[in-house]
Write a protein that holds these residues in place. Sequence first.
Motif, PDB file in Angstrom:
ATOM      1  N   SER A   1       0.059  25.158  11.022  1.00  0.00           N
ATOM      2  CA  SER A   1      -0.977  24.144  10.800  1.00  0.00           C
ATOM      3  C   SER A   1      -1.053  23.749   9.326  1.00  0.00           C
ATOM      4  CB  SER A   1      -2.337  24.652  11.284  1.00  0.00           C
ATOM      5  OG  SER A   1      -2.693  25.855  10.625  1.00  0.00           O
TER       6      SER A   1
ATOM      7  N   GLY B   1       0.216  20.109   8.132  1.00  0.00           N
ATOM      8  CA  GLY B   1      -0.763  19.242   7.479  1.00  0.00           C
ATOM      9  C   GLY B   1      -0.266  18.713   6.140  1.00  0.00           C
TER      10      GLY B   1
ATOM     11  N   LEU C   1       2.816  20.300  13.954  1.00  0.00           N
ATOM     12  CA  LEU C   1       1.390  20.315  14.290  1.00  0.00           C
ATOM     13  C   LEU C   1       1.176  20.487  15.792  1.00  0.00           C
ATOM     14  CD1 LEU C   1       0.019  17.550  11.892  1.00  0.00           C
ATOM     15  CD2 LEU C   1      -0.404  20.010  11.762  1.00  0.00           C
TER      16      LEU C   1
END
Length: 304
Positions: free
Chosen positions: A123, A127, A281
Amino acid sequence: MDIYLPIANLSVNALVIILLGGGVGVLSGMFGVGGGFLTTPLLIFYGIPPAVAAASASTQVTGASVSGVFAHMKRGGVDFQMGGVLVVGGIFGTGAGAAIFEILESLGQIDTVINILYVLMLSSIGGLMAKESLTSVLAVRAGKPVAAAKRRHHPLVANLPMRWRFYRSGLYISPIAPLILGFITGIMTMLLGVGGGFIMVPAMLYLLGMGAQVVVGTSLFQILFVTMASTMMHSLTTKAVDIVLAVFLLIGSVTGAQIGARLAQRMRPEYLRLFLAAIVLLVAIRMALGLGWRPDEIYTLQAL
């Protein structure tokens, strides 16, 4: 065609494993990453125990790194002095990672910890990649040049004692910084079955200040030896390496990497990075759902 995985203690479809390795190989060829950070989660989704998936994925990363290292060596893109320091740190890191792995395994929490670490890692990386790639895509569409990042040492690295000259990288810094970086990567390789290039390369560029022409080759050099050490450590301590699984993954990844390299030549790099960020993601979200919505057993049992 079903095959039996002796360490994972289950039967799987050989074609599915080859296709999985091929898919990761395509991504590796397209984006220049080892693919280990996606191989382990995909194996877990397929039903392979997380501990076996992480240990076997490091074997695949070793095989995939060999050809890359030789290619960069031919054009002088490997700093062997820097790579040697990173390898020393990485080998010590695999030893520390093995101790952590055994402690978590004895507590019956290794599978849960691997899943949690992957959710946090994917994550955060996804990101950051999405932010950087979106900025590049918007700049290209607006006709504005993308500002290049400045090459410089991090202040903490610049203040470390006992400086060495790394001639190929054009650096005069302390070996302590790459030693620590290699150590952290070694722990990650042991616990998660990843090469660590997706962390190693940005750290070498923006923390150590290495030149871009030697970063990828030196990273692959370190990954090659550290994943070899990790595989040996797993074989001797955790006994979690499934060689049958690793062989079928390698068959797919070698072919997939060639396809991915050809596809990469036809796509714009900023869109490639955005596509990879979306994949990372999505995998992180799927693993998070598996932990919170339909978690696996809290404890794992090992027959003696």
